[in-house]
Design an enzyme around this catalytic site. Structure first.
Site, PDB file in Angstrom:
ATOM      1  N   ASP B 309       0.846  -1.181   0.000  1.00 45.37           N
ATOM      2  CA  ASP B 309       0.000   0.000   0.000  1.00 45.37           C
ATOM      3  C   ASP B 309       0.882   1.231   0.000  1.00 45.37           C
ATOM      4  O   ASP B 309       1.887   1.274   0.696  1.00 45.37           O
ATOM      5  CB  ASP B 309      -0.888   0.004   1.246  1.00 45.37           C
ATOM      6  CG  ASP B 309      -2.107  -0.862   1.038  1.00 45.37           C
ATOM      7  OD1 ASP B 309      -2.570  -0.948  -0.112  1.00 45.37           O
ATOM      8  OD2 ASP B 309      -2.577  -1.466   2.014  1.00 45.37           O
ATOM      9  N   GLU B 350      -2.400  18.196   5.953  1.00 47.83           N
ATOM     10  CA  GLU B 350      -1.997  19.034   4.829  1.00 47.83           C
ATOM     11  C   GLU B 350      -1.970  20.501   5.254  1.00 47.83           C
ATOM     12  O   GLU B 350      -1.018  21.233   4.959  1.00 47.83           O
ATOM     13  CB  GLU B 350      -2.964  18.863   3.647  1.00 47.83           C
ATOM     14  CG  GLU B 350      -2.828  17.552   2.909  1.00 47.83           C
ATOM     15  CD  GLU B 350      -3.624  16.425   3.559  1.00 47.83           C
ATOM     16  OE1 GLU B 350      -4.224  16.651   4.624  1.00 47.83           O
ATOM     17  OE2 GLU B 350      -3.625  15.306   2.992  1.00 47.83           O
ATOM     18  N   THR B 384     -17.903  22.542  -1.805  1.00 50.49           N
ATOM     19  CA  THR B 384     -17.124  23.719  -2.212  1.00 50.49           C
ATOM     20  C   THR B 384     -15.686  23.356  -2.569  1.00 50.49           C
ATOM     21  O   THR B 384     -15.053  24.035  -3.358  1.00 50.49           O
ATOM     22  CB  THR B 384     -17.087  24.775  -1.088  1.00 50.49           C
ATOM     23  OG1 THR B 384     -16.471  24.171   0.059  1.00 50.49           O
ATOM     24  CG2 THR B 384     -18.485  25.238  -0.735  1.00 50.49           C
ATOM     25  N   ARG B 385     -15.177  22.305  -1.977  1.00 49.79           N
ATOM     26  CA  ARG B 385     -13.811  21.842  -2.175  1.00 49.79           C
ATOM     27  C   ARG B 385     -12.772  22.940  -1.921  1.00 49.79           C
ATOM     28  O   ARG B 385     -11.762  23.040  -2.606  1.00 49.79           O
ATOM     29  CB  ARG B 385     -13.634  21.257  -3.589  1.00 49.79           C
ATOM     30  CG  ARG B 385     -14.503  20.010  -3.799  1.00 49.79           C
ATOM     31  CD  ARG B 385     -14.023  19.207  -4.960  1.00 49.79           C
ATOM     32  NE  ARG B 385     -14.199  19.951  -6.193  1.00 49.79           N
ATOM     33  CZ  ARG B 385     -13.369  19.870  -7.234  1.00 49.79           C
ATOM     34  NH1 ARG B 385     -12.312  19.084  -7.169  1.00 49.79           N
ATOM     35  NH2 ARG B 385     -13.574  20.576  -8.329  1.00 49.79           N
ATOM     36  N   ASP B 521      -5.582  -4.236   6.023  1.00 49.78           N
ATOM     37  CA  ASP B 521      -6.211  -4.108   7.333  1.00 49.78           C
ATOM     38  C   ASP B 521      -7.721  -4.033   7.265  1.00 49.78           C
ATOM     39  O   ASP B 521      -8.393  -4.380   8.207  1.00 49.78           O
ATOM     40  CB  ASP B 521      -5.630  -2.903   8.086  1.00 49.78           C
ATOM     41  CG  ASP B 521      -5.647  -1.637   7.241  1.00 49.78           C
ATOM     42  OD1 ASP B 521      -6.220  -1.680   6.136  1.00 49.78           O
ATOM     43  OD2 ASP B 521      -5.082  -0.627   7.688  1.00 49.78           O
TER      44      ASP B 521
END
Lengths: 553, 686
Positions: B309, B350, B384-385, B521
Site C-alpha cells: 500500500d 496538509e 465547495t472543495r 487491514d
C-alpha cells in the site's frame, strides 16, 4: 608413429566427431520425437498393433505401457531362447537352460546385456537376430522414450499428458536407431566386421590341428550393440574379437557409437524444454566426469608399477595389441560410463585402480553420460537433488526449469536414488555372506571381492560388463543378477515417470534474480559434486576393501 | 482514525538478527532434553531415532563385552542423542518464556454481558459465546476477541504488542477489532464477541510460540525425505559391510559398525532441523509478527511479488506542502501570508504542513488564532472543495484548482494563464496543487506532495536483487501514482485500486506462477489477504482481515513485510547450509574410520589415514566425539540463522557453498585430528 601420440590423435578425432554431430543429431532427435506427423510406415505399424497415435497418455498409462511391453518382451525372448533348437538357423544349438534363459531374457530387455553364456557356443542365428538384436533396438528405444517423457514433464505445464509410449517407441526405433544402425552397419562391414550366414567353418591350421570358426550376422548386431548402449556380444570375447572389432578404425567407430546418443540427447533435452543452455549444462556435468575418469583410467593403465608391464609400455594383460593400452582404456571408460558393457579388453585384468575406475563409473549410477535415455533421466534426477540443496541455500523453495521441487517430487527422487545402491549392496552383501556366492569367485583376496562387487554393480546399473573371473552361470547368480537387472531397470522407470507426471501438472514459475540459474558453471560444479559425493559415500567401504586394498598392497 | 503510535519509518538495516543465544540455556534445558528421549517422540525424527537405536545396541554390546573403548563410544552416542534433544529444547524454551508472559494476561476476567432486554449480567469470560455482546468501560479488561459495535474508546494493547501507546477502537470501519486481554483506557464500547473462549487470539499466540501446534512445513518434509533416504543408504552400507569385512578377514564389532553408521548419517542437520524451524517462527515473534503456520513463513521466502500500500508503507501517511509558487505580480511573501492565514484553522495534516512550510521557509511566525477574533472561518466541504477565512475585509480562499478558479470568477477576477500552467505541471508531476486566492485575485499555488519514506528506495533495490518485484497499490490517479512509483523506485503500480482490482492483480500474478505477498487491514482487504500466498494483516485492522491473513503484524507496520520475506529465506538457507555441512563432514569421517577398521587386514590402507590418527580406537572415538560436539557448537547458528544479505541467487549459492560446503569438508579433518590428540591420552585408546 608413437603409440601414445596415436592415441591422443584418436581421442581428438572422437571428441571432434561427437562435437560435430551433437547439434544436428540432437536437434534431429528432438524433431523426430515432437513432430506432429506420422510416416506411412509408422501409421501402418499403429494399425497393426492397434494404437491410437493421437492419444496422449497420463504418466500411469505411459508406465503401464512400458511395463507391459517389458514383461511381454521378457516372456517372448525367454520362449525363443528355450525353443531355439526347433527354430531355423539354430546351427544345432540346444535350447538354453531355464534359469540362464531367464537371466538372458531379463538382461537384454533391460538394456543390460549381462551374458552368462558364450554367444558363439550357445546361440544360433535366429536367437541372435530375432531375439537379441531386436531387443537391442527396443530396449534402447524404451530408455529414450522414458527420458523423453521426463523431458516433456519438465517442458509442459498444467497437463497430465506425457505423450504416447507406442508412438515414441516406434519413432525412436524407425527414425533414430534404424537409419544410424544401417549406415554404420555398412561402414563396419566395409571395415572388416563379419556379416554372413556361413555357420561354423572348420579349417586346418598351419600346425595341422583343426579349428572351428563361427561366422554369422555379426555387423548388424554389433552396430546396435554399441549404438543402443546394450553391450551383448555376438561372440563371448565381445568387442575384443577380431570379427566384431577388427582394427583401430572400427574400434574408434564403436566408441563413437557408444557415446553419440547419450551425449546428443542433452541437446534434444535443451531443444524440447526451449532452453539450450540447460542442455549444455547437463552435457558439461556428464562430459567433465567422463573426461576425468577416462583420463585417470588411461593414466593408471599406462603407469603400472610392475617392471614387466612397464617394459610392455603399460598393463597389456587382457588387452589387444591392435588397440593398445590407451584405446582399451578409453573403450573401457566409454562402456562402463554408458551402461553399455561391451568390452574390447578384459577389465578383470586391468590394474587394481583401472578396474576400480571402471567399477566407479558404474556406481555413479550410469549417468556420465549413461545409457540411451537412462543416462539422461538419471542425470536429471541428480540435477534435481542438486537443485534442492542449492535452492535451500539461496532461500527459495527449489525450482528446476520453473518447476517446484516439493515433498512429492523429493519422495520420488529419493526412491530413485535409493534403488540401485540398495540392489547393489544387498546383492553384494548376500553373495559375500553365502557359500554359494563366494564359490564363484576366481581370485582370492580383494580382487575376488571386486569381481562380485563388479557383477552386482553391472547388473543393478544395467551395464552388463563383467570382471571375467566370476563364474556367474550358477543358479544363485542367474537369479540374483536377473532380479537386480529387472528391478534396477524398471523401478527407476516407475519413479521417473511418476516424477514426470507430477512435474507436468505444475505451472512454470517465471525466472527472476531470486531464481537459481541452472545453466551456469556454478550449478554444473554443484551437480558434479552431488553425484561424486553421493556415490562416493555409498561405495567407499566396498571400494576400499576391493580395488583400493588391492592397489595399496 | 489511525493508531496514536507513530508509524515507524524504514530502519536502515544490515542483516536479519534475532535474540541472543545464552549458553546457560543449554544447562537449564537439559532436563527437558532428557525427557525427549522417549522413543515415541524420537520416532518423529528418523535420523536421531537411528542414533537412539544404535546407542541402545552399543550399550548392550558394552555390557556383554565390556571394554574402555566400548563404553566411551556408548557414552558419546548417548550424548549425541541428548545434544540433539537439547537443541530442540533450547529453541522451545525461548518460546516458552514468551508464552508465559502472554499467559499472565489471560487472567480470570469477568464480562458484563448485555441481555436481549437491554439489561446486564455479569458472567465469567469463559462463559461467553459467539455473538454475545458485552460492555466495557474505562479500566475494564476486554473479556474476549470481538468487534466494537457501538462507541469509541482508547485501548491499551501493550499486553500483546508490547507497544504502550494506546490505540483507538471504534464501531464500524476498519478499526473495530479488539483483542481479549487488552484494557480499555477511556470511554465505553459495546463489543460483539467473535471468538469462542480457548480459541482467542492470545490462545493461538501462546500455542504458536510454545510450538505446540507446530507442524512440519512442506519444505521441511521434503528435506526430511532426503535425510531419511541418506540414512537408509548408510544403514545398508553398514549392514552389508560386515559380510565384506568377514571375507576380508577383518570382522567388525557391533560397536565399530554402529559408530560408523552414526558418523555417516546426517546427524548434524537431523539434530538441528526442528530447532531451526522453531527458531524461525521465534524470530518472527520477536519482530511482533505472528505467523499462523510455518507454511506461510516458508512461502514468504519464495515470494516474487510484493503488493505494498502506498500510504504508510511507501510514503508517510499524508501529503505535505513543499513549495509555494506565486502568480505573476504577486510576491512570495503575499502568497505565504495568505496561505498561512487560510490554513490556520485547517487541522488536516496538509493544512498543518502549509503553516510549517510558511514558517520554516518564509519566516512567517505562527499567528494566534485568538488574535483574529472576528475572523469567520470557512470550513472545507465536499461541495465547495475549498476552505478559507473572511477577516478584516479580506476573503482568503484555498482549495482545489477548479473550485478556486470558479470562486475567483464569481468575485469578478480572472485566472492568469501562468497559474493554470503551474497547476497542470504540478498535477502531471504527481503532486497536488492547491490554489490560494484573495478576493478576485489569484495569489498562487501551494504544491502538496506525497513524501516518500527515507531509505525505502534502497529497500526496493535490495528486493530487486533478491528477485522480488514490488507493486505499489494506491487510490491515486495514474499520473500521481506514476510519479510516486518513480520516486520510490517500485517496479509497478496499481492506480485507482479497488479491492476487486487488487484481487485480480493477485490472481494474475499467481497464474504466472508467482507467489504474492501483501498487507492489509480493512474488511474489504480480506478476500485479497486470503488469496495472497502471504497475507499479513495489521493488528489494528478488522477481525475479518486478521482471520483472512496468515500472519498478523502486531506493530501494524506494513514495511515489515520485507523483513518477513528475509526471515523466510533465512530459514531455508539455514537448513540448506547445515545439510551441506553435515554431508560434507562425511568425507573426513571416512578417512578416519575406514583405515581404522581395515588396516589390520590390509596394512596398505594406512595410506588413507591422512590425518595420522594415533590408533584405530582413537580414530573411531574421535570421529564419534566430533560428530556429537559439532551439534552443540552449531546450536547458536541454528537458532540465530545463518547470515543473510540480500543478493542474487548465484551470489548467495557461491558464498554458502564456500562456507558450508568447503568448510564442511575441511573443519572435521582439523577437528578430528585435534580430538585425536586428546583422546589418544585416554588409557586404552592410544
Amino acid at each position: 608413429m608413437n603409440a601414445t601420440f596415436g592415441a591422443v590423435l584418436q581421442v581428438l578425432v572422437l571428441v571432434l566427431a561427437l562435437g560435430l554431430v551433437y547439434r544436428p543429431f540432437g536437434d534431429y532427435m528432438a524433431r523426430s520425437l515432437e513432430s506432429p506427423r506420422h510416416t506411412r510406415v509408422e501409421r501402418g505399424i499403429y494399425r497393426i498393433i492397434g494404437v491410437d497415435s493421437s492419444a496422449d497418455q497420463r504418466w500411469s498409462v505411459y508406465l503401464r505401457s512400458v511395463l507391459a511391453f517389458s514383461v511381454v518382451s521378457v516372456l517372448a525372448l525367454y520362449a525363443l531362447l528355450r525353443l531355439q533348437a526347433y527354430l531355423p538357423y539354430s546351427l544345432g544349438r540346444e535350447g538354453m537352460p531355464s534359469l540362464q534363459s531367464l537371466n538372458t531374457a531379463v538382461s537384454f530387455v533391460t538394456n543390460t546385456n549381462w551374458q552368462s553364456y558364450s554367444g558363439e557356443a550357445a546361440l544360433g542365428y535366429t536367437a541372435q537376430m530375432a531375439g537379441l538384436a531386436v531387443q537391442n533396438f527396443l530396449s534402447a528405444a524404451v530408455g529414450i522414450a522414458v527420458a523423453v517423457a521426463l523431458i516433456r514433464g519438465l517442458a509442459r505445464t498444467h497437463t497430465d499428458r506425457l505423450g504416447n509410449f507406442w508412438v515414441d517407441l516406434t519413432r525412436i526405433t524407425i527414425r533414430i536407431l534404424l537409419p544410424v544402425a544401417v549406415v554404420f552397419g555398412i561402414v563396419l562391414i566395409l571395415n572388416g566386421v563379419v556379416q554372413n550366414f556361413a555357420g561354423d567353418t572348420t579349417i586346418t591350421t598351419l600346425t595341422g590341428g583343426t579349428q572351428t570358426i563361427p561366422g554369422g550376422p555379426v555387423a548388424s548386431q554389433e552396430v546396435i550393440k554399441e549404438l543402443g548402449t546394450n553391450g551383448g556380444g555376438f561372440y563371448n570375447a565381445n568387442s575384443s574379437h577380431p570379427f566384431e572389432n577388427p582394427n583401430g578404425l572400427t574400434n574408434l567407430i564403436e566408441i563413437f557409437l557408444i557415446l553419440v546418443i547419450p551425449f546428443s540427447l542433452t541437446r534434444t533435452f535443451g531443444r524440447i524444454v526451449g532452453d539450450l543452455r540447460q542442455g549444455y549444462a547437463i552435457l558439461a556435468v556428464m562430459a567433465s566426469i567422463w573426461a576425468t575418469v577416462t583420463g585417470l583410467l588411461i593414466w593408471v593403465e599406462l603407469n603400472h608399477a610392475g617392471p614387466a608391464l612397464q617394459l610392455a609400455g603399460g598393463a597389456m594383460e587382457g588387452k589387444e595389441v591392435r588397440f593398445g593400452v590407451p584405446m582399451s582404456a578409453v573403450f573401457a571408460s566409454a562402456t562402463t560410463s554408458t551402461s553399455t558393457g561391451a568390452v574390447n579388453s578384459m577389465h578383470d585384468s586391468f590394474t587394481a585402480y583401472g578396474g576400480g575406475l571402471a567399477l566407479f563409473n558404474m556406481t555413479l549410477g550410469e549417468v556420465t553420460p549413461g545409457g540411451t535415455g537412462s543416462g539422461l533421466y538419471g542425470m536429471l534426477v541428480a540435477a534435481i537433488v542438486a537443485v534442492f540443496i542449492a535452492g535451500l541455500m539461496v532461500g527459495r523453495t527449489p525450482e528446476y526449469l520453473g518447476k517446484k521441487i516439493g515433498a512429492r517430487e523429493m519422495k520420488l527422487v529419493a526412491l530413485y536414488i535409493l534403488t540401485t545402491p540398495t540392489l547393489l549392496l544387498l546383492g553384494l552383501g548376500a553373495a559375500m555372506a553365502t557359500e554359494t556366492g563366494r564359490a564363484a569367485i576366481l581370485n582370492p583376496g580383494p580382487h575376488g571381492l571386486s569381481e562380485v562387487f563388479y557383477g552386482f554393480a553391472s547388473a543393478s546399473n544395467n551395464n552388463g560388463s563383467a570382471f571375467a573371473g566370476l563364474g556367474a552361470n550358477t543358479d544363485f547368480y542367474n537369479i540374483a543378477l536377473a532380479v537386480a537387472m529387472f528391478l534396477g531397470r524398471l523401478l527407476p522407470i516407475c519413479f521417473v515417470l511418476a516424477l514426470a507426471g507430477s512435474l507436468a501438472q505444475q505451472g512454470k514459475a517465471p525466472a527472476s534474480a531470486g531464481t537459481l540459474p541452472t545453466y551456469r558453471p556454478q550449478f554444473v560444479l554443484l551437480t558434479v559434486g552431488v553425484i561424486l559425493i553421493v556415490a562416493g559415500l555409498t561405495f567407499v567401504p566396498a571400494l576400499a576393501l576391493g580395488p583400493l586394498a588391492e592397489g595399496l598392497s | 482514525m489511525t493508531t496514536l503510535a507513530p508509524v515507524p519509518e524504514v530502519v536502515p538495516h544490515g542483516r536479519v538478527s534475532s535474540g541472543v543465544f545464552e549458553p546457560r540455556a543449554l544447562l537449564t534445558s537439559l532436563p527437558e532434553a532428557l525427557l525427549k528421549l522417549d522413543p515415541r517422540q524420537m520416532w518423529h525424527n528418523p535420523v536421531m531415532f537411528v542414533v537412539l537405536v544404535g546407542a541402545l545396541l552399543t550399550t548392550v554390546a558394552a555390557i556383554v563385552e565390556p571394554s574402555a573403548f566400548a563404553w566411551w563410544i556408548t557414552v558419546w552416542l548417548w550424548l549425541t542423542v541428548v545434544f540433539a534433544n537439547l537443541a530442540e529444547a533450547v529453541a522451545e524454551g525461548r518460546g516458552r518464556a514468551q508464552a508465559a508472559s502472554l499467559r499472565a494476561t489471560r487472567r480470570d476476567t469477568m464480562a458484563r454481558r448485555l441481555d436481549s432486554d437491554g439489561g446486564e449480567t455479569t458472567v465469567a469470560a469463559t462463559e461467553l459465546r459467539l455473538g454475545d455482546r458485552v460492555v466495557c468501560e474505562a479500566g475494564d479488561i476486554i473479556p474476549g476477541d470481538g468487534d466494537v459495535v457501538d462507541g469509541v474508546a482508547s485501548v491499551d494493547e501493550s499486553a500483546i504488542t508490547g507497544e504502550s501507546a494506546p490505540v483507538i477502537r471504534e464501531s464500524g470501519g476498519d478499526r473495530s477489532a479488539v483483542t481479549g486481554g487488552t484494557k480499555v483506557l477511556s470511554d465505553r464500547i459495546v463489543i460483539q464477541i467473535t471468538a469462542a473462549p480457548g480459541h482467542t487470539f492470545i490462545d493461538r499466540m501462546i500455542a504458536l510460540v510454545e510450538g505446540a501446534s507446530r507442524q512440519k512445513t512442506p519444505n521441511e518434509i521434503a528435506l526430511n525425505i532426503l535425510l531419511s533416504s541418506l540414512t537408509i543408504i548408510f544403514l545398508l552400507v553398514v549392514m552389508t559391510l560386515q559380510p565384506l569385512a568377514d571375507y576380508s578377514g577383518a570382522t567388525q564389532s557391533v560397536i565399530v559398525l554402529v559408530a560408523l553408521l552414526v558418523c555417516l548419517i546426517p546427524t548434524t542437520i537431523g539434530a538441528l532441523l526442528s530447532a531451526i524451524g522453531i527458531a524461525g517462527m521465534d524470530r518472527l515473534v520477536q519482530r511482533n509478527v505472528l505467523a499462523m503456520s510455518g507454511r506461510a513463513v516458508e512461502a514468504a521466502g519464495d515470494v516474487s511479488t510484493l503488493l505494498l500500500d502506498k500510504t504508510g508503507t511507501i510514503t508517510l501517511g499524508n501529503r505535505q506542502a513543499v513549495e509555494l509558487i506565486p502568480a505573476p505580480g504577486v510576491t512570495i511573501e503575499q502568497l505565504a501570508d495568505a496561505a498561512q492565514l487560510s490554513s490556520l484553522a485547517d487541522e488536516t495534516p496538509e493544512g498543518r504542513s502549509i503553516v510549517v512550510l510558511c514558517k520554516d521557509q518564509y519566516g512567517l511566525r505562527a499567528r494566534d488564532e485568538g488574535a483574529l477574533l472576528h475572523a469567520e472561518w470557512v470550513p472545507f466541504t465536499a461541495q465547495t472543495r475549498m476552505s478559507g477565512v473572511d477577516v478584516e475585509g479580506r476573503k482568503v480562499r484555498k482549495g482545489a484548482a477548479g473550485a478556486v478558479f470558479a470562486y475567483v470568477a464569481s468575485e469578478g477576477g480572472r485566472t492568469p494563464p501562468e497559474v493554470s500552467a503551474t497547476v497542470d505541471a504540478i498535477s502531471s508531476a504527481g503532486g497536488t496543487p492547491l490554489v490560494v486566492s484573495e478576493g478576485p485575485a489569484v495569489l498562487g499555488v501551494v504544491h502538496l506532495k506525497d513524501v516518500v519514506k527515507t531509505g525505502i528506495r534502497e529497500r526496493f533495490d535490495e528486493l530487486r536483487r533478491m528477485g522480488i518485484r514490488t507493486v505499489m497499490i494506491t487510490g491515486d490517479n495514474p499520473m500521481t501514482a506514476r510519479a510516486i512509483a518513480e520516486e520510490a523506485g517500485v517496479d509497478d503500480f496499481l492506480a485507482e485500486a479497488t479491492p476487486e482490482d487488487k484481487m485480480a492483480l493477485i490472481k494474475r500474478e499467481q497464474e504466472g506462477g508467482r507467489l504474492v505477498a501483501m498487507t492489509g487491514d480493512g474488511t474489504n482487504d480480506a478476500p485479497a489477504l486470503a488469496q495472497a500466498d502471504v497475507g499479513v494483516a495489521m493488528n489494528t485492522g478488522t477481525s475479518a482481515a486478521k482471520e483472512a491473513g496468515n500472519m498478523v503484524d502486531l506493530d501494524s507496520n506494513p514495511t515489515k513485510l520485507i523483513d518477513i520475506v528475509e526471515i523466510g529465506k533465512q530459514l531455508l538457507i539455514t537448513r540448506g547450509a547445515l545439510t551441506t555441512f553435515s554431508v560434507a563432514n562425511d568425507i573426513a569421517k571416512y578417512f578416519a574410520i575406514i583405515p581404522a577398521m581395515f588396516v589390520v587386514a590390509y596394512p596398505g590402507l594406512d595410506a588413507l589415514n591422512v590425518m595420522h590418527l594415533s590408533s584405530p580406537n582413537s580414530a573411531i572415538l574421535s570421529a564419534v566425539v566430533f560428530n556429537a560436539l559439532v551439534i552443540i557448537v552449531l546450536i547458536p547458528l541454528a537458532l540465530r540463522g545463518v547470515r543473510y544479505r540480500p543478493a542474487s541467487a548465484s551470489k548467495l549459492l557461491s558464498r554458502n557453498l564456500w562456507i558450508y560446503g568447503l568448510g564442511g569438508i575441511i573443519v572435521p579433518f582439523v577437528g578430528i585430528k585435534l580430538l585425536d590428540l586428546l583422546v589418544s591420552r585416554i588409557p586404552g585408546m592410544g
